[in-house]
Write an enzyme that holds these catalytic residues in place. Structure first.
Site, mmCIF file in Angstrom:
data_model
loop_
_atom_site.group_PDB
_atom_site.id
_atom_site.type_symbol
_atom_site.label_atom_id
_atom_site.label_comp_id
_atom_site.label_asym_id
_atom_site.label_seq_id
_atom_site.Cartn_x
_atom_site.Cartn_y
_atom_site.Cartn_z
ATOM 1 N N LYS A 186 6.773 0.788 -9.023
ATOM 2 C CA LYS A 186 6.813 -0.379 -7.933
ATOM 3 C C LYS A 186 7.638 -0.191 -6.509
ATOM 4 C CE LYS A 186 10.574 -3.139 -6.812
ATOM 5 N NZ LYS A 186 11.405 -3.791 -7.052
ATOM 6 N N ASP A 192 7.838 -7.543 -7.376
ATOM 7 C CA ASP A 192 8.508 -7.767 -7.624
ATOM 8 C C ASP A 192 9.547 -9.238 -8.189
ATOM 9 O OD1 ASP A 192 8.573 -9.343 -5.839
ATOM 10 O OD2 ASP A 192 10.144 -8.825 -4.293
#
Length: 217
Positions: free
Chosen positions: A127, A145
């Site tokens: 991420k 997220d």
């Protein structure tokens, strides 16, 4: 998550992102940074923390430690003094010092721009790497997220059982001309409109296209 949320069709997704683009043509990330190194540090610090909290902690930090070498000179204890208001600060400080040392020793102080190289740095997961690739190098990388995961599943934009599946759904189904800003539009919508406990459906400009069954009034 909406019950039995199904993948929306191409035309519906295109309309959703047309509306996102019309409301915010150039969406920006909300983490403050002055260069790519400080962006890496800020994103790494933001895990399980708010962007606002990270920005408050790094406001003075980045004035004195905006390169890997300067961060090493500041040291772990010096770094902790700046970031101790952030959750998991001790572990994050260790990782920032470790990644800074690797950048100095293995990369000549320059942040690499391949996902694999970024992910090899301590405290940098997929991420974080995707955020950096997208925000700094303008790559259509999708950083999933909690906000994007929630929105993707509730709406049907990108349903998936885990973050990897949602990331693939975004890459596979969102038209190419929206890919660069897709994750920012989705993060901002999830953060401020499609919130976790009581989504603000009355203020949502994609309400009529969303599959979420428990819309609020």
């Amino acid at each position: 998550m909406a019950k039995n949320a199904k993948q929306l069709d191409y035309h519906t997704i295109r309309e959703i992102f047309t509306r996102f683009q019309a409301s915010e043509p150039e969406p920006k990330g909300e983490l403050d940074h002055v260069n790519v190194y400080t962006l890496v540090v800020a994103v790494a610090l933001s895990a399980q923390a708010t962007d606002k909290g990270v920005n408050k902690a790094t406001a003075e930090l980045f004035k004195i430690a905006d390169t890997p070498q300067k961060m090493l000179e500041l040291g772990e204890e010096g770094l902790i003094e700046h970031i101790k208001t952030i959750g998991l600060y001790r572990n994050k400080a260790k990782n920032v010092i470790k990644l800074s040392r690797i950048l100095v020793e293995d990369y000549g102080g320059v942040v690499p721009n391949s996902r694999a190289a970024l992910q090899s740095l301590p405290g940098v997961g997929r991420k974080t790497a995707n955020v950096v690739l997208n925000m700094w190098w303008q790559q259509p990388a999708q950083a999933v997220d909690t906000h994007i995961f929630r929105l993707g599943n509730r709406s049907g934009i990108a349903p998936g059982k885990d973050v990897d599946a949602v990331e693939r759904a975004i890459e596979d189904h969102i038209p190419a001309d929206f890919q660069l800003h897709a994750h920012h539009w989705m993060i901002l919508h999830g953060r401020y409109i499609c919130v976790a406990r009581k989504p603000k459906c009355q203020a949502c400009h994609i309400r009529d296209l969303c599959q979420y069954e428990e819309k609020t009034e």
